[in-house]
Design a protein around this motif. Sequence first.
Motif, PDB file in Angstrom:
ATOM      1  N   LYS A 145       0.814  -1.196   0.000  1.00 56.46           N
ATOM      2  CA  LYS A 145       0.000   0.000   0.000  1.00 56.46           C
ATOM      3  C   LYS A 145       0.855   1.257   0.000  1.00 56.46           C
ATOM      4  N   LYS A 146       0.443   2.236  -0.798  1.00 56.13           N
ATOM      5  CA  LYS A 146       1.061   3.541  -0.717  1.00 56.13           C
ATOM      6  C   LYS A 146       0.595   4.194   0.571  1.00 56.13           C
ATOM      7  N   SER A 147       1.489   4.940   1.224  1.00 56.79           N
ATOM      8  CA  SER A 147       1.109   5.563   2.484  1.00 56.79           C
ATOM      9  C   SER A 147       1.412   7.053   2.470  1.00 56.79           C
ATOM     10  N   PHE A 148       0.642   7.782   3.264  1.00 59.14           N
ATOM     11  CA  PHE A 148       0.829   9.219   3.443  1.00 59.14           C
ATOM     12  C   PHE A 148       0.910   9.504   4.935  1.00 59.14           C
ATOM     13  N   ASN A 149       1.698  10.488   5.292  1.00 63.97           N
ATOM     14  CA  ASN A 149       1.863  10.867   6.692  1.00 63.97           C
ATOM     15  C   ASN A 149       1.215  12.230   6.937  1.00 63.97           C
ATOM     16  N   ILE A 150       0.300  12.258   7.890  1.00 64.95           N
ATOM     17  CA  ILE A 150      -0.428  13.479   8.210  1.00 64.95           C
ATOM     18  C   ILE A 150      -0.105  13.897   9.641  1.00 64.95           C
ATOM     19  N   ALA A 151       0.332  15.128   9.821  1.00 70.07           N
ATOM     20  CA  ALA A 151       0.500  15.688  11.157  1.00 70.07           C
ATOM     21  C   ALA A 151      -0.838  16.256  11.607  1.00 70.07           C
ATOM     22  N   VAL A 152      -1.324  15.795  12.743  1.00 70.07           N
ATOM     23  CA  VAL A 152      -2.621  16.238  13.265  1.00 70.07           C
ATOM     24  C   VAL A 152      -2.376  17.141  14.465  1.00 70.07           C
ATOM     25  N   LEU A 153      -2.879  18.371  14.379  1.00 71.19           N
ATOM     26  CA  LEU A 153      -2.690  19.376  15.427  1.00 71.19           C
ATOM     27  C   LEU A 153      -4.059  19.812  15.945  1.00 71.19           C
ATOM     28  N   PRO A 154      -4.626  19.101  16.923  1.00 69.49           N
ATOM     29  CA  PRO A 154      -5.982  19.431  17.398  1.00 69.49           C
ATOM     30  C   PRO A 154      -6.085  20.811  18.034  1.00 69.49           C
ATOM     31  N   GLY A 155      -5.074  21.204  18.820  1.00 67.28           N
ATOM     32  CA  GLY A 155      -5.054  22.548  19.390  1.00 67.28           C
ATOM     33  C   GLY A 155      -5.937  22.729  20.605  1.00 67.28           C
ATOM     34  N   ASP A 156      -6.649  23.861  20.623  1.00 70.45           N
ATOM     35  CA  ASP A 156      -7.380  24.305  21.810  1.00 70.45           C
ATOM     36  C   ASP A 156      -8.888  24.327  21.568  1.00 70.45           C
ATOM     37  N   GLY A 157      -9.622  24.667  22.639  1.00 68.71           N
ATOM     38  CA  GLY A 157     -11.070  24.856  22.521  1.00 68.71           C
ATOM     39  C   GLY A 157     -11.761  23.632  21.965  1.00 68.71           C
ATOM     40  N   GLY A 201       7.525  17.502  13.332  1.00 68.47           N
ATOM     41  CA  GLY A 201       6.504  16.560  12.880  1.00 68.47           C
ATOM     42  C   GLY A 201       5.801  17.041  11.625  1.00 68.47           C
ATOM     43  N   CYS A 202       5.578  18.342  11.549  1.00 71.32           N
ATOM     44  CA  CYS A 202       4.955  18.912  10.356  1.00 71.32           C
ATOM     45  C   CYS A 202       5.891  18.820   9.147  1.00 71.32           C
ATOM     46  N   ILE A 203       7.174  19.066   9.378  1.00 68.65           N
ATOM     47  CA  ILE A 203       8.166  19.008   8.301  1.00 68.65           C
ATOM     48  C   ILE A 203       8.219  17.609   7.685  1.00 68.65           C
ATOM     49  N   LYS A 204       8.053  16.589   8.502  1.00 68.32           N
ATOM     50  CA  LYS A 204       8.162  15.211   8.053  1.00 68.32           C
ATOM     51  C   LYS A 204       6.849  14.664   7.474  1.00 68.32           C
ATOM     52  N   SER A 205       5.847  15.495   7.385  1.00 76.90           N
ATOM     53  CA  SER A 205       4.524  15.041   6.948  1.00 76.90           C
ATOM     54  C   SER A 205       4.213  15.492   5.529  1.00 76.90           C
ATOM     55  N   ASP A 206       3.200  14.853   4.944  1.00 77.70           N
ATOM     56  CA  ASP A 206       2.731  15.224   3.610  1.00 77.70           C
ATOM     57  C   ASP A 206       1.699  16.334   3.662  1.00 77.70           C
ATOM     58  N   ALA A 207       1.124  16.561   4.838  1.00 80.25           N
ATOM     59  CA  ALA A 207       0.138  17.623   5.018  1.00 80.25           C
ATOM     60  C   ALA A 207      -0.134  17.773   6.511  1.00 80.25           C
ATOM     61  N   ILE A 208      -0.772  18.883   6.859  1.00 80.50           N
ATOM     62  CA  ILE A 208      -1.091  19.182   8.254  1.00 80.50           C
ATOM     63  C   ILE A 208      -2.601  19.342   8.393  1.00 80.50           C
ATOM     64  N   LEU A 209      -3.201  18.577   9.302  1.00 73.62           N
ATOM     65  CA  LEU A 209      -4.612  18.736   9.621  1.00 73.62           C
ATOM     66  C   LEU A 209      -4.696  19.467  10.957  1.00 73.62           C
TER      67      LEU A 209
END
Length: 375
Positions: free
Chosen positions: A2-14, A64-72
């Motif tokens: 499988k092809k894979s993608f890496n997503i950095a998830v930053l839930p944050g506040d509130g 972590g963001c630098i090493k990812s394909d996108a940031i959520l």
Amino acid sequence: MKKSFNIAVLPGDGIGPEVMVEAYKILNIINNEFNFKINTREFDIGGIAFDKFGTPLPKKTLDGCIKSDAILFGSVGGKKWTCLSRDKQPERGALLPLRRFFNLFINIRPIKLNNDLKQLSPLRSGIIKNGFDILCIRELIGGIYFGLPKGRNTFNKKNISAFDTEIYSTKEIERIAKIAFQLSLQRNKQVCSIDKANVLESSSLWREVVTTVSKNFPDVQLRHLYVDNAAMQLIKNPNQFDVILCSNLFGDILSDECAMLTGSIGMLPSASLNKNFFGLFEPAGGSAPDLKGKNLANPIAQILSLGLLFEYSLNLQHIARYIELSVIKTLQKGYRTLDISDGKNYINTNQMGTKIAKTLSEIIKNENHIISKNI
């Protein structure tokens, strides 16, 4: 394999962590149904990061963001941290530096109102009888938010003055204008550029440069509007707009107005991209601290932001369409969160996420059945 993608998830506040849970439901279905793998890693950002590490943007998060394909991204900020110095505040110390670090100069906000859902809009039905589909393109790392100098004159304690600098260069305007024209070619080939050229020198240059760029796109119709007129026209007849091109400040204001035309800012996704379409994807609304922990926030903007991530950074447009369709069909069934309800009949955050995820699963299974039937 499988092809894979890496997503950095930053839930944050509130409400960020709460609506992010609903985006995970969508990711789980996609991981189960398709022949690629989405790997996620969560990182702290904003106020919660400051409480833990003394900085709203820890090095671990940035790495972590630098090493990812996108940031959520979820949301950052809240009253708890407004007393901090400017560089420590969640928005100024985390979100703006992220945009600058990754050169995310393109902000894309699709504002859509399906004809079947026009009752959600605060505008009367005669104005929006056919719905609307607007794409707001906002320049994101220039203008008055980043311009220098900025500060305060405190020589006279009884009459302090503050100042910010609105500044744009030809190259900054050219690159965002090109994106707007290119995207318009995939739509109705109309661009409306927003400025205040009758008053501001920076807007005068903006209009000149956008006009010059337009000559490279002869199939696209360009018009210019002053920002105050644009704000009025969006209320009067939103369907007249296709692609709206804005500076940082004007785009910040008008995109929120556009969001409310759909019924709630909780419905509006956002994509912030660089020239390679690496991006940060976030709801257009804020952290809504008053809703934190109440399970009342609308997760649709977060889910649709995930859809934009698939569309722009992962180049999986069909997945984006599935996600968007699952939201539309769920709303067509009559399900509403508090912000888009009559205040009496609504479901909570968790329930809305589950309904959308279930609809997504049904859409994918039905699509797979049709494909297999035709093979």
